[in-house]
Scaffold this active site. Structure first.
Site, PDB file in Angstrom:
ATOM      1  N   TYR A   1       0.543  -1.263  -0.186  1.00  0.00           N
ATOM      2  CA  TYR A   1       0.142   0.233  -0.086  1.00  0.00           C
ATOM      3  C   TYR A   1       0.479   1.216  -0.444  1.00  0.00           C
ATOM      4  O   TYR A   1       0.811   2.275  -1.077  1.00  0.00           O
ATOM      5  CB  TYR A   1      -0.704   0.403   0.779  1.00  0.00           C
ATOM      6  CG  TYR A   1      -2.052   0.923   1.602  1.00  0.00           C
ATOM      7  CD1 TYR A   1      -3.071   0.965   0.626  1.00  0.00           C
ATOM      8  CD2 TYR A   1      -1.642   2.283   2.000  1.00  0.00           C
ATOM      9  CE1 TYR A   1      -4.169   1.762   0.578  1.00  0.00           C
ATOM     10  CE2 TYR A   1      -2.844   2.988   2.134  1.00  0.00           C
ATOM     11  CZ  TYR A   1      -3.616   2.734   1.843  1.00  0.00           C
ATOM     12  OH  TYR A   1      -4.967   4.420   1.753  1.00  0.00           O
TER      13      TYR A   1
ATOM     14  N   LYS B   1       1.024   4.468  -3.083  1.00  0.00           N
ATOM     15  CA  LYS B   1       0.770   5.718  -2.725  1.00  0.00           C
ATOM     16  C   LYS B   1       2.062   6.535  -2.886  1.00  0.00           C
ATOM     17  O   LYS B   1       1.668   7.602  -3.120  1.00  0.00           O
ATOM     18  CB  LYS B   1      -0.410   5.748  -1.267  1.00  0.00           C
ATOM     19  CG  LYS B   1      -1.260   4.433  -0.871  1.00  0.00           C
ATOM     20  CD  LYS B   1      -2.144   5.244  -1.844  1.00  0.00           C
ATOM     21  CE  LYS B   1      -4.031   4.355  -1.626  1.00  0.00           C
ATOM     22  NZ  LYS B   1      -4.716   5.554  -2.323  1.00  0.00           N
TER      23      LYS B   1
END
Ligand code: NAI
Length: 248
Positions: free
Chosen positions: A156, A160
């Site tokens: 993640y 991001k």
């Protein structure tokens, strides 16, 4: 100073629930017509009905943003149905948490594919339409995790963090065309995504937030509305944290 998005058309990915739904309704309240992209048809149609009740035009397309063909078809169809695209909000995102040593290939691939490749697919498909508008806007929903990291979220955080680099590169490419490209980095926001965090972990997380509480989806939607507006026409390549101070 007022924000008026009358006559603008926004595509919001993952716009059916959580932060995306708040962005969809927030932009519509300010006058924008909205194209919603998401995977959940029932929730997608429900939010479209709410936007229409506000007197705006709205369309829903079911689409997996990680699939380039599906993303292009959805963007093209929304543009035809709504007559243009001047704002894109890349909000669709998923988590598949786990420590690096135990992280499966599919946990890595699926998160990077939805969160990063998805934004690329939708932005590339919408770019030629956005460049035709006078005041194009691309707003990517990243995360404070992409800025400061978080154990158990290597996939993640990479997706991001990648979105931040993507934002800045595209901002430089499109600035001469009058298009701004910015990112919003939420901290912990009350949605289905964070509902799975147990009470003990939540208590500890809250201690790390100077404001002492989780944010609401509307806190993120307000930042998006500002960046979408004429008030932000000289802001590009910026990452705006909406985190109660946790990522200073
Ligand atoms: P959520 O899980 O409530 O909603 C995600 C939305 O994305 C749903 O509408 C879903 O249909 C859509 N979506 C997921 N995968 C998709 C795909 N492959 N194709 C099309 N649509 C897809 O999540 P939430 O909390 O509203 O998060 C929205 C964004 O904000 C995400 O990018 C997330 O990473 C980011 N974010 C959320 C934070 C939080 O605390 N909730 C904190 C920081 C960032």
């Amino acid at each position: 100073m007022n924000i008026d998005l009358t006559g603008r058309t926004a595509i919001v990915t993952g716009g059916a629930r959580g932060i995306g739904r708040a962005i969809t309704l927030g932009l519509a309240e300010l006058g924008a017509d909205i194209g919603v992209i998401a995977r959940n048809e029932e929730a997608g149609h429900a939010v479209v009905d709410q936007v229409r009740a506000l007197g705006r035009r709205a369309e829903f397309r079911r689409c997996d943003v990680a699939d380039a063909d599906e993303a292009k078809t959805a963007v093209d169809e929304l543009r035809t149905a709504l007559g243009g695209v001047s704002i894109v909000v890349n909000n669709a995102g998923i988590t598949r948490d786990g420590l690096l040593l135990r992280m499966k290939d599919d946990d890595w691939t699926s998160v990077v594919d939805v969160n990063l490749r998805g934004a690329f697919n939708v932005t590339r498909a919408a770019c030629k339409y956005i460049m035709k508008s006078q005041n194009g806007r691309i707003i990517n929903i990243t995360s404070v995790v992409g800025l400061i990291g978080n154990p158990g979220q290597a996939n993640y955080a990479a997706s991001k963090g990648g979105l931040v680099g993507f934002t800045k590169a595209v901002a430089k490419e499109l600035a001469p065309r009058g298009v701004t490209v910015n990112a919003v980095a939420p901290g912990y926001i009350e949605t289905d995504m964070t509902a799975a965090i147990d009470d003990k972990a939540r208590e500890n997380l809250t201690k790390a937030i100077p404001a002492g509480r989780y944010g609401q989806p509307e806190d993120v939607a307000n930042a998006v509305a500002f960046l979408a507006s004429d008030l932000a026409s000289y802001i590009t390549g910026h990452v705006l944290t909406v985190s109660g101070g946790m990522a200073m």
